[in-house]
Design a protein around this motif. Structure first.
Motif, mmCIF file in Angstrom:
data_model
loop_
_atom_site.group_PDB
_atom_site.id
_atom_site.type_symbol
_atom_site.label_atom_id
_atom_site.label_comp_id
_atom_site.label_asym_id
_atom_site.label_seq_id
_atom_site.Cartn_x
_atom_site.Cartn_y
_atom_site.Cartn_z
ATOM 1 N N ASP A 18 0.807 -1.224 0.000
ATOM 2 C CA ASP A 18 0.000 0.000 0.000
ATOM 3 C C ASP A 18 0.837 1.270 0.000
ATOM 4 O OD1 ASP A 18 -2.499 -1.346 0.144
ATOM 5 O OD2 ASP A 18 -2.163 -1.675 2.282
ATOM 6 N N ALA A 19 1.962 1.232 0.738
ATOM 7 C CA ALA A 19 2.760 2.447 0.891
ATOM 8 C C ALA A 19 4.189 2.104 1.274
ATOM 9 C CB ALA A 19 2.145 3.332 1.976
ATOM 10 N N LEU A 20 5.068 3.055 1.004
ATOM 11 C CA LEU A 20 6.445 2.979 1.491
ATOM 12 C C LEU A 20 6.524 3.842 2.735
ATOM 13 C CD1 LEU A 20 8.306 3.620 -1.893
ATOM 14 C CD2 LEU A 20 7.910 1.406 -0.786
ATOM 15 N N LYS A 21 7.176 3.351 3.770
ATOM 16 C CA LYS A 21 7.476 4.197 4.929
ATOM 17 C C LYS A 21 8.745 4.950 4.555
ATOM 18 C CE LYS A 21 5.587 1.068 8.379
ATOM 19 N NZ LYS A 21 5.914 0.171 9.502
ATOM 20 N N VAL A 22 8.709 6.268 4.671
ATOM 21 C CA VAL A 22 9.849 7.079 4.255
ATOM 22 C C VAL A 22 10.212 8.093 5.337
ATOM 23 C CG1 VAL A 22 9.353 6.820 1.776
ATOM 24 C CG2 VAL A 22 8.371 8.756 3.027
ATOM 25 N N VAL A 23 11.451 8.578 5.266
ATOM 26 C CA VAL A 23 11.922 9.617 6.177
ATOM 27 C C VAL A 23 12.668 10.654 5.341
ATOM 28 C CG1 VAL A 23 14.066 8.365 6.743
ATOM 29 C CG2 VAL A 23 13.158 10.086 8.334
ATOM 30 N N ASP A 24 12.435 11.943 5.635
ATOM 31 C CA ASP A 24 13.131 12.995 4.880
ATOM 32 C C ASP A 24 14.378 13.451 5.633
ATOM 33 O OD1 ASP A 24 12.306 14.807 6.857
ATOM 34 O OD2 ASP A 24 10.658 15.605 5.656
ATOM 35 N N ALA A 25 15.094 14.414 5.057
ATOM 36 C CA ALA A 25 16.361 14.874 5.628
ATOM 37 C C ALA A 25 16.204 15.473 7.029
ATOM 38 C CB ALA A 25 17.013 15.896 4.689
ATOM 39 N N GLU A 26 15.010 15.975 7.336
ATOM 40 C CA GLU A 26 14.759 16.562 8.662
ATOM 41 C C GLU A 26 14.355 15.492 9.681
ATOM 42 O OE1 GLU A 26 13.191 18.258 5.792
ATOM 43 O OE2 GLU A 26 15.158 19.237 5.841
ATOM 44 N N GLY A 27 14.221 14.251 9.227
ATOM 45 C CA GLY A 27 13.852 13.168 10.132
ATOM 46 C C GLY A 27 12.354 12.949 10.251
ATOM 47 N N THR A 28 11.568 13.649 9.430
ATOM 48 C CA THR A 28 10.118 13.487 9.456
ATOM 49 C C THR A 28 9.748 12.187 8.760
ATOM 50 O OG1 THR A 28 9.880 15.884 9.366
ATOM 51 C CG2 THR A 28 7.913 14.578 8.849
ATOM 52 N N GLN A 29 8.992 11.346 9.466
ATOM 53 C CA GLN A 29 8.570 10.070 8.897
ATOM 54 C C GLN A 29 7.126 10.164 8.416
ATOM 55 O OE1 GLN A 29 9.549 6.614 11.229
ATOM 56 N NE2 GLN A 29 11.187 7.715 12.279
ATOM 57 N N ARG A 30 6.825 9.476 7.321
ATOM 58 C CA ARG A 30 5.458 9.439 6.802
ATOM 59 C C ARG A 30 5.312 8.247 5.877
ATOM 60 N NH1 ARG A 30 5.302 11.748 1.500
ATOM 61 N NH2 ARG A 30 7.257 12.767 1.015
ATOM 62 N N ALA A 31 4.104 8.044 5.422
ATOM 63 C CA ALA A 31 3.821 6.978 4.454
ATOM 64 C C ALA A 31 3.654 7.607 3.075
ATOM 65 C CB ALA A 31 2.553 6.236 4.846
ATOM 66 N N LEU A 32 4.228 6.972 2.065
ATOM 67 C CA LEU A 32 4.082 7.403 0.675
ATOM 68 C C LEU A 32 3.249 6.334 -0.031
ATOM 69 C CD1 LEU A 32 4.784 9.188 -1.783
ATOM 70 C CD2 LEU A 32 6.898 7.857 -2.022
ATOM 71 N N PRO A 33 1.934 6.578 -0.212
ATOM 72 C CA PRO A 33 1.085 5.584 -0.870
ATOM 73 C C PRO A 33 1.543 5.348 -2.315
ATOM 74 C CG PRO A 33 -0.228 7.301 0.172
ATOM 75 C CD PRO A 33 1.197 7.776 0.171
ATOM 76 N N LEU A 34 1.382 4.116 -2.811
ATOM 77 C CA LEU A 34 1.748 3.819 -4.183
ATOM 78 C C LEU A 34 1.022 2.573 -4.649
ATOM 79 C CD1 LEU A 34 5.196 2.068 -4.504
ATOM 80 C CD2 LEU A 34 3.872 2.099 -2.431
ATOM 81 N N ASP A 35 0.995 2.398 -5.965
ATOM 82 C CA ASP A 35 0.452 1.184 -6.565
ATOM 83 C C ASP A 35 1.574 0.331 -7.146
ATOM 84 O OD1 ASP A 35 -2.445 1.716 -6.240
ATOM 85 O OD2 ASP A 35 -1.982 3.423 -7.550
ATOM 86 N N ILE A 36 2.584 1.001 -7.753
ATOM 87 C CA ILE A 36 3.670 0.306 -8.438
ATOM 88 C C ILE A 36 4.980 1.009 -8.087
ATOM 89 C CG2 ILE A 36 4.652 -0.305 -10.693
ATOM 90 C CD1 ILE A 36 1.744 -0.121 -11.813
ATOM 91 N N LEU A 37 6.016 0.217 -7.823
ATOM 92 C CA LEU A 37 7.351 0.750 -7.557
ATOM 93 C C LEU A 37 8.305 0.202 -8.615
ATOM 94 C CD1 LEU A 37 9.441 2.223 -5.740
ATOM 95 C CD2 LEU A 37 9.634 0.101 -4.438
ATOM 96 N N VAL A 38 9.058 1.114 -9.264
ATOM 97 C CA VAL A 38 10.082 0.714 -10.217
ATOM 98 C C VAL A 38 11.419 1.178 -9.645
ATOM 99 C CG1 VAL A 38 10.928 0.865 -12.588
ATOM 100 C CG2 VAL A 38 8.467 1.029 -12.145
ATOM 101 N N ALA A 39 12.251 0.229 -9.221
ATOM 102 C CA ALA A 39 13.558 0.554 -8.632
ATOM 103 C C ALA A 39 14.615 0.534 -9.726
ATOM 104 C CB ALA A 39 13.890 -0.433 -7.531
#
Length: 168
Positions: free
Chosen positions: A144-165
């Motif tokens: 459903d989502a990637l758990k991500v953290v930004d440079a300031e240390g803020t964590q959140r969820a990034l919803p997605l359907d498809i991930l291309v690495a």
């Protein structure tokens, strides 16, 4: 570049610039990712590879229509993939995820990325992936989502359907 075996067993190497070298052995020091794509180091994500997660490109059999596609990577192939997906116009949303908002690509490609960004067709996510969020319904797991953290240390969820690495 080309590599051919000579009658005496030596190797003739011709570079893309036309230089020719004759050698008894050749060592290829190309780094990680030159022959096999680097994989994501995220717990639990491997079970989605071939379904919602793909390496290097999105197979033609995958329908991105009305989907949120996240492209992960910071160099030319990743930028090109995100631009290509945005220009095709099928995906509802295209995001380019990289640890920082700086990309290694030719100027013309970076200019096209900026145009698509300005037009709201590509979003940039300057974050690092720390985990995944999944659901389990009707006997199937879904990413459903990637758990991500930004440079300031803020964590959140990034919803997605498809991930291309596209990680080198």
């Amino acid at each position: 570049s080309a590599l051919t075996v000579q009658a005496d067993g030596r190797l003739l190497i011709e570079t893309s610039q036309g230089a020719q070298l004759l050698a008894r052995s050749v060592f290829i020091a190309a780094g990680v990712g030159a022959f096999v794509p680097r994989t994501l180091k995220v717990d639990g994500i491997e079970r989605f590879v071939g379904g919602q997660v793909h390496y290097q490109s999105l197979p033609a059999t995958v329908d991105a229509t009305a989907r949120h596609v996240v492209v992960h990577g910071g160099d030319e192939p990743a930028v090109a993939r995100a631009v290509e997906l945005a220009e095709q116009g099928q995906a509802a949303r295209v995001s380019l995820l990289h640890r920082r908002d700086v990309f290694q690509a030719p100027d013309a490609l970076l200019q096209r990325l900026q145009q698509l960004r300005d037009a709201g067709r590509i979003g940039i996510e300057a974050v690092q992936i720390t985990g995944i969020e999944t659901t389990h319904t009707q006997g199937k797991d879904r990413l459903d989502a990637l758990k991500v953290v930004d440079a300031e240390g803020t964590q959140r969820a990034l919803p997605l359907d498809i991930l291309v690495a596209v990680l080198g």
